[in-house]
Design an enzyme around this catalytic site. Structure first.
Site, mmCIF file in Angstrom:
data_model
loop_
_atom_site.group_PDB
_atom_site.id
_atom_site.type_symbol
_atom_site.label_atom_id
_atom_site.label_comp_id
_atom_site.label_asym_id
_atom_site.label_seq_id
_atom_site.Cartn_x
_atom_site.Cartn_y
_atom_site.Cartn_z
ATOM 1 N N GLU A 174 0.814 -1.218 0.000
ATOM 2 C CA GLU A 174 0.000 0.000 0.000
ATOM 3 C C GLU A 174 0.850 1.272 0.000
ATOM 4 O O GLU A 174 0.361 2.364 0.279
ATOM 5 C CB GLU A 174 -0.947 -0.018 1.200
ATOM 6 C CG GLU A 174 -1.901 -1.202 1.205
ATOM 7 C CD GLU A 174 -3.098 -1.039 0.269
ATOM 8 O OE1 GLU A 174 -3.713 0.032 0.284
ATOM 9 O OE2 GLU A 174 -3.415 -1.997 -0.468
ATOM 10 N N HIS A 250 -4.729 1.767 7.120
ATOM 11 C CA HIS A 250 -3.310 2.044 6.842
ATOM 12 C C HIS A 250 -2.673 2.587 8.120
ATOM 13 O O HIS A 250 -3.361 3.180 8.952
ATOM 14 C CB HIS A 250 -3.144 3.101 5.733
ATOM 15 C CG HIS A 250 -3.561 2.641 4.381
ATOM 16 N ND1 HIS A 250 -4.354 3.405 3.552
ATOM 17 C CD2 HIS A 250 -3.290 1.503 3.698
ATOM 18 C CE1 HIS A 250 -4.560 2.744 2.420
ATOM 19 N NE2 HIS A 250 -3.928 1.593 2.492
ATOM 20 N N CYS A 371 -3.022 11.323 3.524
ATOM 21 C CA CYS A 371 -3.357 10.478 2.365
ATOM 22 C C CYS A 371 -3.072 11.202 1.055
ATOM 23 O O CYS A 371 -2.730 10.580 0.050
ATOM 24 C CB CYS A 371 -4.840 10.102 2.388
ATOM 25 S SG CYS A 371 -5.287 8.863 3.608
#
Length: 449
Positions: A174, A250, A371
């Site tokens: 990720e 995450h 993000c």
């Protein structure tokens, strides 16, 4: 030679919508199928970029992807003209059309993992595009991501690019959302911190029970090998499976690091004391003084951390050595979180100021300030070698605002995704954007014979 951390923020694409595609991401799921405002979303993101650039931070832009991804739909058996492919998908498999329209590439913390030249064996900055294998709508991003990064960092003397890891669950990667780097100065050797949710090949490691662990230990180890990192400059840590099951999909939803500082929640990791000990010892061996700021669960519950995105913040170093924490508006709206931040800035630690941004369009899809940015530590010569078309300036900001206002809709619902005109609008906008950012032909529609 001076060195900098440059934040490259994802520019929100014209198809920004609330598809509810991300299982395990509470905000994404809870706002599913609301109407979105792509124009406002792009403007909110640009406002953050411009504000940080005006404060003296180095800031760049990462271009969005071509959506809807007609080629992806063709691979799933839809045929005919582009318009026919879109309309058939809308009739027969709307979830696939929604996935092919996702603007999730705006969250560029998932675009790649980046290791600065001071850490790598060959002295170049290394990039590995993330395969984002856990979610179909994100797994189709990495080919274009690789081309865009290659167009931005295109000097082989300074930059090395690696293809995404094999697209299987065992190597689920990720990107930088599960990676932080600690250092005394950005241009000096540091310690790279890889956080994983499970092991693919060793059943002794615990795993979450409700939501998927998207990052594997084996993926993190592979990226470290590709980048030529030495063992004395790497620490691996397992994220607490219990917080993954509470919506921490995450690690950048439960911790953030920068310089010599790790800002984290008490429940973020397994074997926290051992992890902090390794970070402290390895950073000390490189001349650094590791500082851990633990947010106790008694002050901020995991649920509040997820709802406010307290840890999905940007921790930025000022010239005087103090730090600024960039948080979303949702932190100010949460009484407990805001009270904690007031204490944090007044207690004499490195974080001296909190700056709040309205990022509601992104936040409702589960993406906060962290993000939206990919951090790249660059020495002066490396920064000069970056494609200067992507570096934020007052002129570029004005140009991009006008571009957004020309091309973006102010309302997008699920039914609008079936409109073939949306594809035409998106391609027209992106064709112009590649000229503005001097990227060349990075999109599939520009590369067709």
């Amino acid at each position: 030679m001076k060195s900098y951390e440059v934040n490259f923020d994802g520019l929100v694409g014209p198809t920004h919508n609330y598809g509810g595609l991300s299982y395990g991401n509470v905000a994404s799921q809870s706002n599913s199928q609301q109407a979105s405002n792509p124009r406002e979303a792009a403007r909110q993101g640009l406002a953050k970029m411009k504000a940080l650039a005006d404060m003296g931070f180095k800031q760049g832009v990462l271009a969005p992807q071509e959506r809807p991804d007609v080629a992806a739909l063709r691979r799933l058996g839809f045929s005919g003209s582009d318009a026919e492919v879109i309309q058939r998908a809308a009739r027969e498999a709307m979830p696939l059309l929604v996935a092919s329209c996702s603007a999730s590439s705006m969250w560029v913390a998932n675009a790649a993992t980046v290791s600065p030249s001071a850490d790598t064996a060959d002295g170049r900055v290394h990039f590995t595009a993330a395969n984002l294998n856990c979610k179909y709508h994100r797994s189709i991003e990495h080919p274009t991501t690789s081309r865009v990064l290659g167009a931005m960092f295109n000097d082989e003397k300074y930059f090395a690019h690696h293809a995404a890891l094999p697209a299987v669950a065992q190597f689920g990667d990720e990107g930088a959302a599960n990676h932080t780097r600690f250092c005394r100065a950005y241009g000096e050797a540091g310690v790279e911190f890889f956080v994983y949710g499970r092991s693919a090949f060793d059943s002794r490691y615990p795993a979450p029970q409700k939501y998927p662990a998207r990052q594997t230990l084996e993926a993190s180890q592979a990226v470290a090998r590709l980048h030529g990192l030495s063992d004395d400059g790497v620490v691996y840590a397992q994220q607490n499976p219990a917080v993954i099951d509470q919506g921490v999909f995450h690690n950048d939803v439960i911790s953030v690091g920068n310089g010599e500082v790790l800002f984290y929640h008490e429940d973020a990791f397994l074997e926290t004391d051992a992890v902090l000990g390794q970070l402290r010892a390895k950073l000390a061996s490189k001349g650094g003084n590791f500082q851990a700021i633990c947010v106790p669960r008694a002050a901020v519950a995991v649920e509040d951390a997820v709802r406010s995105y307290l840890f999905n913040s940007q921790l930025l170093s000022r010239e005087d050595g103090s730090m600024l924490l960039v948080v979303p508006e949702e932190c100010r709206n949460n009484e407990r979180v805001w009270a904690y931040l007031g204490q944090l800035t007044s207690q004499g630690g490195p974080v001296k100021e909190v700056k709040v941004f309205d990022l509601k369009q992104s936040m409702q899809n589960g993406g906060g300030p962290a993000c939206l940015r990919l951090r790249v530590a660059l020495k002066e010569a490396e920064l000069a070698a970056v494609n200067q078309g992507v570096i934020m300036t007052a002129t570029l900001y004005d140009t991009l605002l006008q571009w957004v206002d020309r091309h973006y809709r102010d309302r997008l619902g699920e039914a609008d995704l079936a409109d073939p005109q949306l594809l035409v609008e998106c391609r027209t906008a992106l064709d112009e954007l590649t000229q503005i950012l001097k990227l060349g032909s990075v999109y599939p529609f520009q590369r067709q014979p």
